[in-house]
Design an enzyme around this catalytic site. Structure first.
Site, short mmCIF file in Angstrom:
data_model
loop_
_atom_site.label_atom_id
_atom_site.label_comp_id
_atom_site.label_asym_id
_atom_site.label_seq_id
_atom_site.Cartn_x
_atom_site.Cartn_y
_atom_site.Cartn_z
CD GLU A 23 6.33 7.40 -0.75
OE1 GLU A 23 7.06 8.10 -0.02
OE2 GLU A 23 5.24 7.81 -1.23
CD GLU A 40 1.63 6.36 -0.19
OE1 GLU A 40 1.80 7.60 -0.09
OE2 GLU A 40 2.32 5.53 0.40
#
Length: 327
Positions: free
Chosen positions: A131, A254
């Site tokens: 991320e 995810e």
């Protein structure tokens, strides 16, 4: 692994952590630029064990969030505590240290198998980070076009990996936020560059990035149990369509839920996985399921469950669909 054939592994640990975060008593990189061979042998073992089970690995190289060190470790080591974390993307010395770490892994020879990492088919892909983003509004507050810093860094690092390893794919680890997408059901930040990521430029337009990634966390992003389905058409399907137009694979990398947000994780997971399948996604990875029953002792995050826990049914169903496709 109950049917999983790809796992995403954090292939880094920087510094020793803290009681408030996660302690790492045997880190790969105890101090910046110093490598712990005994710790790296553990990654060798992970690769060898995965190979024995026929499992492919995505190796993630750093982390925006502070657990296991990540970007914050590099910035603190070079610039001192409290310096802007965005220097990870711009400071030449920090970028060199990160490239050095990439080179250390990519050119490593596995002490268990004797195989060089660059030649190991167990590695499905290298991933630039977990991320990667900036703090909210950093680009515009510092005179940069939204997404410019991240896009330049992504291009530099993906090209560096490809210069070392032409055998494996590269991915970014981005969540999917863009700089000029359709808006937004009160959530304009998903598409206005607030987090410093230009998903299209970094995932779809970078020639050295081989597939796009998407993360989906409705509760963490301010959605409610009454409006999260907006993300189906406007986020999951939208990104899937963009990836198809660009001719690149896309992975729902995810998806997860803290226990209790809905009456069951399965409700959310079924919805998200269905949207991804119908949008032509090429795979999915849940955050996070543990294989060993009872291994949750001491784990404090409510995102993690085992194969007897809430959410497992949807995950196992998806494994079975994958098996039928690959049969």
């Amino acid at each position: 692994m109950k049917g999983a054939n790809v796992l995403r592994v954090f292939a880094f640990s920087d510094g020793y952590g803290t009681q408030q975060n996660i302690l790492t008593p045997v880190p790969f990189q105890p101090r910046l630029g110093e490598y712990n061979e005994e710790a790296l042998k553990r990654l060798d073992f992970v690769l060898a064990a995965a190979a024995a089970k026929g499992i492919r690995l995505v190796l993630t190289l750093t982390n925006y969030w502070p657990f296991y060190g990540g970007q914050r470790f590099y910035v603190d080591s070079v610039k001192g505590t409290g310096a802007p974390q965005e220097l990870f993307y711009t400071d030449p010395e920090i970028r060199k240290y990160f490239k050095d770490y990439i080179t250390k892994l990519a050119t490593r020879t596995n002490t268990v198998t004797g195989q060089r990492y660059v030649d190991d088919p167990t590695i499905l892909a290298w991933q630039l980070g977990n991320e990667p983003r900036t703090s909210n509004g950093y680009d515009s507050s510092n005179g940069f076009a939204p997404g410019a810093l991240m896009t330049a860094w992504t291009r530099e690092m993906s090209a560096h990996i490809k210069s070392l390893d032409g055998n494996h794919m590269v991915s970014t680890g981005h969540e999917g936020f863009t700089t000029n997408g359709d808006c937004c059901n009160g959530h304009t930040w998903l598409n206005n560059g607030l987090t410093g990521t230009d998903w299209v430029a970094s995932n779809l337009e970078d020639p050295n990035v081989d597939f796009a990634t998407l993360h989906v966390y409705p509760a963490s992003w301010g959605f409610t149990p009454n409006d999260y389905t907006w993300l189906g058409e406007n986020y999951i399907r939208s990104r899937g369509e963009q990836a198809r137009r660009a001719g690149k694979p896309i992975v729902l990398e995810e998806y997860g839920m803290e226990e209790g947000w809905l009456s069951s994780r399965n409700t959310l997971f079924d919805f998200e996985l269905s949207e991804a399948r119908e949008s032509g996604f090429d795979g999915s990875l849940v955050w996070a399921v543990l294989h060993r029953e009872g291994y949750l002792s001491g784990v404090t995050t409510n995102f993690i469950f085992d194969y007897n826990g809430d959410g497992a049914r949807a995950v196992l169903d998806e494994y079975q669909r994958g098996k039928s496709i690959n049969a």
